[in-house]
Design a protein around this motif. Structure first.
Motif, PDB file in Angstrom:
ATOM      1  N   UNK A  84       0.852  -1.191   0.000  1.00 43.65           N
ATOM      2  CA  UNK A  84       0.000   0.000   0.000  1.00 43.65           C
ATOM      3  C   UNK A  84       0.887   1.239   0.000  1.00 43.65           C
ATOM      4  N   UNK A  85       0.643   2.125  -0.971  1.00 46.46           N
ATOM      5  CA  UNK A  85       1.383   3.389  -1.124  1.00 46.46           C
ATOM      6  C   UNK A  85       0.546   4.536  -0.557  1.00 46.46           C
ATOM      7  N   UNK A  86       1.150   5.677  -0.283  1.00 51.59           N
ATOM      8  CA  UNK A  86       0.365   6.813   0.211  1.00 51.59           C
ATOM      9  C   UNK A  86      -0.733   7.184  -0.795  1.00 51.59           C
ATOM     10  N   UNK A  87      -1.933   7.378  -0.303  1.00 54.34           N
ATOM     11  CA  UNK A  87      -3.071   7.748  -1.137  1.00 54.34           C
ATOM     12  C   UNK A  87      -3.846   6.562  -1.696  1.00 54.34           C
ATOM     13  N   UNK A 108     -14.195  -6.748  -2.063  1.00 52.07           N
ATOM     14  CA  UNK A 108     -14.710  -7.749  -1.123  1.00 52.07           C
ATOM     15  C   UNK A 108     -13.761  -8.948  -1.036  1.00 52.07           C
ATOM     16  N   UNK A 109     -13.226  -9.397  -2.167  1.00 59.88           N
ATOM     17  CA  UNK A 109     -12.295 -10.531  -2.162  1.00 59.88           C
ATOM     18  C   UNK A 109     -10.986 -10.191  -1.459  1.00 59.88           C
ATOM     19  N   UNK A 110     -10.465  -9.000  -1.706  1.00 59.31           N
ATOM     20  CA  UNK A 110      -9.216  -8.577  -1.034  1.00 59.31           C
ATOM     21  C   UNK A 110      -9.460  -8.458   0.471  1.00 59.31           C
ATOM     22  N   UNK A 111     -10.582  -7.870   0.851  1.00 55.20           N
ATOM     23  CA  UNK A 111     -10.902  -7.712   2.277  1.00 55.20           C
ATOM     24  C   UNK A 111     -11.035  -9.057   2.965  1.00 55.20           C
ATOM     25  N   UNK A 112     -11.694 -10.006   2.302  1.00 61.92           N
ATOM     26  CA  UNK A 112     -11.869 -11.333   2.879  1.00 61.92           C
ATOM     27  C   UNK A 112     -10.536 -12.057   2.995  1.00 61.92           C
ATOM     28  N   UNK A 113      -9.725 -11.991   1.945  1.00 63.59           N
ATOM     29  CA  UNK A 113      -8.439 -12.685   1.935  1.00 63.59           C
ATOM     30  C   UNK A 113      -7.487 -12.148   2.991  1.00 63.59           C
ATOM     31  N   UNK A 114      -7.515 -10.836   3.216  1.00 64.06           N
ATOM     32  CA  UNK A 114      -6.588 -10.209   4.162  1.00 64.06           C
ATOM     33  C   UNK A 114      -7.212  -9.921   5.520  1.00 64.06           C
ATOM     34  N   UNK A 115      -8.440 -10.345   5.737  1.00 59.27           N
ATOM     35  CA  UNK A 115      -9.181 -10.128   6.984  1.00 59.27           C
ATOM     36  C   UNK A 115      -9.137  -8.645   7.371  1.00 59.27           C
ATOM     37  N   UNK A 116      -9.679  -7.834   6.477  1.00 58.54           N
ATOM     38  CA  UNK A 116      -9.746  -6.386   6.697  1.00 58.54           C
ATOM     39  C   UNK A 116     -11.188  -6.035   7.025  1.00 58.54           C
ATOM     40  N   UNK A 117     -11.388  -5.442   8.181  1.00 59.63           N
ATOM     41  CA  UNK A 117     -12.725  -5.007   8.593  1.00 59.63           C
ATOM     42  C   UNK A 117     -12.861  -3.509   8.368  1.00 59.63           C
ATOM     43  N   UNK A 118     -13.899  -3.106   7.677  1.00 57.66           N
ATOM     44  CA  UNK A 118     -14.167  -1.688   7.492  1.00 57.66           C
ATOM     45  C   UNK A 118     -13.316  -1.034   6.421  1.00 57.66           C
ATOM     46  N   UNK A 119     -12.480  -1.748   5.727  1.00 59.64           N
ATOM     47  CA  UNK A 119     -11.681  -1.197   4.635  1.00 59.64           C
ATOM     48  C   UNK A 119     -10.502  -0.357   5.070  1.00 59.64           C
ATOM     49  N   UNK A 120     -10.105  -0.421   6.326  1.00 60.35           N
ATOM     50  CA  UNK A 120      -8.986   0.388   6.808  1.00 60.35           C
ATOM     51  C   UNK A 120      -7.666  -0.300   6.466  1.00 60.35           C
ATOM     52  N   UNK A 121      -6.851   0.391   5.661  1.00 59.99           N
ATOM     53  CA  UNK A 121      -5.505  -0.106   5.332  1.00 59.99           C
ATOM     54  C   UNK A 121      -4.513   0.989   5.669  1.00 59.99           C
ATOM     55  N   UNK A 122      -3.248   0.605   5.827  1.00 60.80           N
ATOM     56  CA  UNK A 122      -2.230   1.593   6.182  1.00 60.80           C
ATOM     57  C   UNK A 122      -1.069   1.530   5.194  1.00 60.80           C
ATOM     58  N   UNK A 123      -0.358   2.646   5.068  1.00 59.73           N
ATOM     59  CA  UNK A 123       0.775   2.748   4.145  1.00 59.73           C
ATOM     60  C   UNK A 123       1.842   1.735   4.558  1.00 59.73           C
TER      61      UNK A 123
END
Length: 138
Positions: A84-87, A108-123
């Protein structure tokens, strides 16, 4: 002289007590020790026996998937990863790796595969990409 008699309510073997039939010795002995299970009792007993088994199966089914949900990858499966890059958002990453697909499905597939709740990702976070999208995009 007159005699006085007293009526007792105790059953005497061989003679009926007030309104009850006489009990023989074998019937009197069996009456207190006989166990009868009704249909309802059988159902309750069956439920008591099967509940722990069903609970154990349900627990195994629920906890069996937790190894993959914790982020571990099992077997020989390999995934492409995206850093994940800035922005970046999940939506923008989905648009880059699968421009022909519906972004909602890819997110939805990326969130499920990486167990991401609420779509919050970090740089700097590494996201696993589903195998069908790993050859295209970034």
């Amino acid at each position: 002289m007159s005699s006085v008699t007293f009526a007792t309510n105790r059953p005497v073997l061989g003679r009926p007590a007030l309104g009850r039939p006489a009990l023989s010795r074998s019937t009197a002995a069996r009456r207190g020790t006989r166990l009868r299970i009704t249909v309802r009792g059988r159902r309750v007993l069956a439920a008591l026996v099967t509940l722990p088994i069903a609970g154990a199966i349900a627990f195994a089914a629920v906890s069996g998937g937790s190894a993959l949900a914790s982020g571990e990858v099992s077997g020989t499966s390999t995934f492409a990863t995206v850093t994940v890059q800035p922005g970046d958002t999940l939506w923008s990453i989905a648009g880059e790796i699968a421009p022909q697909a519906d972004p909602r499905d890819v997110v939805a597939e990326i969130s499920t595969l990486n167990v991401i709740d609420g779509g919050a990702i970090s740089v700097g976070q590494h996201l696993a990409i589903p195998a069908k999208y790993s050859s295209t995009g970034r």
